[in-house]
Design an enzyme around this catalytic site. Sequence first.
Site, short mmCIF file in Angstrom:
data_model
loop_
_atom_site.label_atom_id
_atom_site.label_comp_id
_atom_site.label_asym_id
_atom_site.label_seq_id
_atom_site.Cartn_x
_atom_site.Cartn_y
_atom_site.Cartn_z
N ARG A 96 0.88 -1.19 0.00
CA ARG A 96 0.00 0.00 0.00
C ARG A 96 0.90 1.21 0.00
O ARG A 96 1.63 1.45 0.97
CB ARG A 96 -0.92 -0.02 1.22
CG ARG A 96 -1.61 1.31 1.45
CD ARG A 96 -2.73 1.24 2.44
NE ARG A 96 -3.88 0.56 1.88
CZ ARG A 96 -5.10 0.59 2.42
NH1 ARG A 96 -5.32 1.27 3.53
NH2 ARG A 96 -6.10 -0.06 1.86
N HIS A 154 -7.22 0.95 -6.52
CA HIS A 154 -7.43 0.05 -5.38
C HIS A 154 -8.09 -1.23 -5.94
O HIS A 154 -9.28 -1.46 -5.73
CB HIS A 154 -8.31 0.73 -4.34
CG HIS A 154 -8.30 0.11 -2.99
ND1 HIS A 154 -7.57 -1.04 -2.69
CD2 HIS A 154 -8.94 0.45 -1.84
CE1 HIS A 154 -7.77 -1.35 -1.41
NE2 HIS A 154 -8.58 -0.47 -0.88
N GLN A 183 -10.05 -3.85 -3.73
CA GLN A 183 -11.32 -3.30 -3.27
C GLN A 183 -12.40 -3.47 -4.35
O GLN A 183 -13.49 -4.00 -4.08
CB GLN A 183 -11.15 -1.81 -2.94
CG GLN A 183 -12.42 -1.14 -2.50
CD GLN A 183 -12.87 -1.62 -1.13
OE1 GLN A 183 -12.10 -1.62 -0.20
NE2 GLN A 183 -14.11 -2.05 -1.01
N ASP A 227 -17.15 7.34 -1.75
CA ASP A 227 -15.91 7.18 -0.99
C ASP A 227 -15.61 8.53 -0.34
O ASP A 227 -16.28 9.53 -0.64
CB ASP A 227 -14.78 6.76 -1.96
CG ASP A 227 -13.46 6.46 -1.25
OD1 ASP A 227 -13.45 6.35 0.00
OD2 ASP A 227 -12.42 6.35 -1.95
N CYS A 233 -16.35 1.81 0.23
CA CYS A 233 -15.20 0.95 0.51
C CYS A 233 -14.84 0.96 2.00
O CYS A 233 -14.21 0.02 2.48
CB CYS A 233 -14.01 1.39 -0.32
SG CYS A 233 -13.59 3.13 -0.07
N ARG A 251 -13.80 -8.74 0.98
CA ARG A 251 -12.37 -8.48 0.79
C ARG A 251 -11.59 -9.75 1.15
O ARG A 251 -10.64 -10.14 0.48
CB ARG A 251 -11.89 -7.33 1.69
CG ARG A 251 -12.44 -5.95 1.37
CD ARG A 251 -11.90 -5.40 0.08
NE ARG A 251 -10.45 -5.28 0.07
CZ ARG A 251 -9.74 -4.29 0.61
NH1 ARG A 251 -10.37 -3.28 1.18
NH2 ARG A 251 -8.42 -4.26 0.53
N1 NVA Z 1 -9.86 6.71 -1.54
C1 NVA Z 1 -9.54 6.27 -0.21
C2 NVA Z 1 -9.80 4.80 -0.08
C3 NVA Z 1 -9.53 4.23 1.29
C4 NVA Z 1 -9.76 2.74 1.34
C5 NVA Z 1 -8.09 6.61 0.10
O1 NVA Z 1 -7.24 6.42 -0.77
O2 NVA Z 1 -7.81 7.05 1.21
N1 CP Z 2 -11.30 -0.20 2.18
C1 CP Z 2 -10.05 -0.32 2.64
O1 CP Z 2 -9.09 -0.56 1.90
O2 CP Z 2 -9.94 -0.19 3.99
P1 CP Z 2 -8.57 0.02 4.79
O3 CP Z 2 -8.01 1.35 4.38
O4 CP Z 2 -8.98 -0.02 6.24
O5 CP Z 2 -7.63 -1.10 4.45
#
Ligand code: NVA
Ligand code: CP
Length: 322
Positions: A115, A142, A145, A237, A277, A305
Amino acid sequence: MTPVMTAVETQEKLSVKDLITGPELSRGDVELIFALAARMKRVPKSYAHALEGRQLAMIFEKPSLRTRVTFEVGMTSMGGHAVYLDHAKPRLGERESVADVARNLERWVDGVVARTFAHSAVVELAENASIPVINGLSDLVHPCQALADLFTLEERFGGLRGLRMAYVGDGNNVCHSLMTFGAKLGMQVNVATPPGFEPNEVMVKEAKEAAQANGGKIALFHEPLEACDGVQAVYTDVWASMGQEFAAQLRAQVFAPYRVTSGLMAVADRRAVFMHCLPAHRGQEVTDEVIDSPQSVVFDQAENRLHVQKAILLLLLAENVQ
Ligand code: NVA
Ligand code: CP
């Protein structure tokens, strides 16, 4: 009784070494992931030894609840193990090059989940490691997701071809992956954003081409009511993604007309589901009333997930079995 399945016994393979951006997966790859995820969800015990002795490294530059827990629990539930590497500070590439991190990890583990902020960091890891690398969210996409989300919709509606989803809010990483996989699976994905917050042009172009090839459609809007008209799923989101917190206040003003309310849900299909998400900023992008309503499937998405990523892990890490 369903026989115990090991990685070696699964003859199924993906056409890719890694899961990095999304478009590189074929439609068949996605169908294979969904079929295996459905089996794993039905009979998880059959896969209790499927990745016995396999090791996964999980590099996180950003916080996580769902991604971290589901990958770690996923590995453990198949007899494997996951090692968490906190890369919030220093970021990946700061202490040593990303390529050197990859060349080290491949000597010890069988796969990597990453990540990152920069999408290029996941790409670089994959290019420099002989082992599979899975994108657990980057600033661009993502994929895990969106795959879990579309799996959730398939469970609910029995198929995805022709199904209509509206994504309302920021044209961000989650939006990009929903377009990529929605298009690949023949869905119509409407995206409603404020002007200036549209999804990445390259991702839109690629998704439009995939949609054309698979009987789907990608359409961009600025008016949420238009985008949600008659759709079977309304998705939103956060308005400020991880790394954009500094702009949260400004964004809250710009995005206020894009909040998912009962009024917006009312223009969707009467069977429509609400999706997110998570984590959600309740009262911002979605009201409590909507996220807590019977239409909300947010925790089904979170559960899936686990099943979808277990399928991805098995399909990718099984490739490495000697
Ligand atoms: N768009 C959000 C998704 C979190 C799972 C982010 O990147 O923070
Ligand atoms: N939706 C998602 O990826 O959640 P986290 O950021 O908690 O991993």
